[in-house]
Design an enzyme around this catalytic site. Sequence first.
Site, mmCIF file in Angstrom:
data_model
loop_
_atom_site.group_PDB
_atom_site.id
_atom_site.type_symbol
_atom_site.label_atom_id
_atom_site.label_comp_id
_atom_site.label_asym_id
_atom_site.label_seq_id
_atom_site.Cartn_x
_atom_site.Cartn_y
_atom_site.Cartn_z
ATOM 1 N N SER A 92 1.552 -9.767 -0.469
ATOM 2 C CA SER A 92 1.229 -8.343 -0.396
ATOM 3 C C SER A 92 1.553 -7.665 0.923
ATOM 4 O O SER A 92 1.694 -6.446 0.961
ATOM 5 C CB SER A 92 -0.256 -8.142 -0.711
ATOM 6 O OG SER A 92 -1.051 -8.977 0.123
ATOM 7 N N LYS A 136 0.809 -1.227 0.000
ATOM 8 C CA LYS A 136 0.000 0.000 0.000
ATOM 9 C C LYS A 136 0.838 1.271 0.000
ATOM 10 O O LYS A 136 0.358 2.337 -0.417
ATOM 11 C CB LYS A 136 -0.926 -0.002 1.214
ATOM 12 C CG LYS A 136 -2.069 -0.998 1.151
ATOM 13 C CD LYS A 136 -3.166 -0.544 0.217
ATOM 14 C CE LYS A 136 -4.423 -1.389 0.368
ATOM 15 N NZ LYS A 136 -5.521 -0.882 -0.488
#
Length: 332
Positions: free
Chosen positions: A314, A57
């Site tokens: 991720s 992110k």
Amino acid sequence: MTQSEHGVSLASIYQARRRIAGQAARTPLVCSRALSERFDAEILLKLETQQPTGAFKLRGATNMIAALIERHGRDALEAGVVTASTGNHGRAVAFAASRLGIAATICLSRLVPANKVVAIEALGAEVRRVGESQDEAFGEVERLVHERGMTLIPPFDDPLIAAGQGTIGLELMEDAPDLDRVIVGLSGGGLLGGIGAAVKAIRPETRLTGVSLSHGAAMWESLQAGRPVAVEEVESLADSLGGGIGLDNRCTFGLVREVMDDHYQVSEVAIAHAMVDLLEHEKLLVEGAAAVGLAALAEHGIEVRGQRVALILSGNGVALETLDRARSMCGR
């Protein structure tokens, strides 16, 4: 939806890479010998777990804040930035804002694990716990934007956010230009959409596979319905994949529909086994959302023999109690 409508192009992804240089890391792409033998393929792991905030992110948040300063000047963000998050995006916004000397407020639902709240607060951001879903947390964001003039940094549904995540796709194509398949967790669509925009522009024949939760998969349900729909948010080992996509979704719904080739939903048990496998055999601590690619390979028997396949790991934002729950589900 055309490229001009969703606003994400290969050029915008290269611009994002310029903006995030020195802030977000270029992460390693490593071959897993154990998984390659298990699936009779070359299985590559993209380690977004090695970002300074522990998750991908940071790329999108840094790109958007830097682009806003570039376009409008620092004074445009004087009231601060605000977002709603399932944890990782909030931490990324807090980190990026702190590096640029900008105030940040992060609105979180009560489903967000305590470890992620602590990590955000440690970066100096104000945290507000609101409601039982990300959609409810967004209500507080809208109030702060309207009443205080704060600037929204959305978690996924913005071309600048998706372009930032798309820098992963550039790195994949540079490090493994002959990839046959990329397997990505699918929630709001910024990660899969951004990676897909880069990969498909460079090597259209590479398959892009999305993986969602077995319940509460907002993007998949929306794609099935042909329009954004609301779904009930459920507790999951892969809590980062929770939340809706927004009924007024303007970017990622169309982007995912354009670039994704196939899709799988995975069970909680499969996610648990994948988390434990990655810890025990690869010595990688990952959150549930980062393990869904491996979960899909194992649970659905995706045919990858002889192929070169990248799994996007991720993030690593997993609480110890969540890891214990995963181990318990595996009988460990």
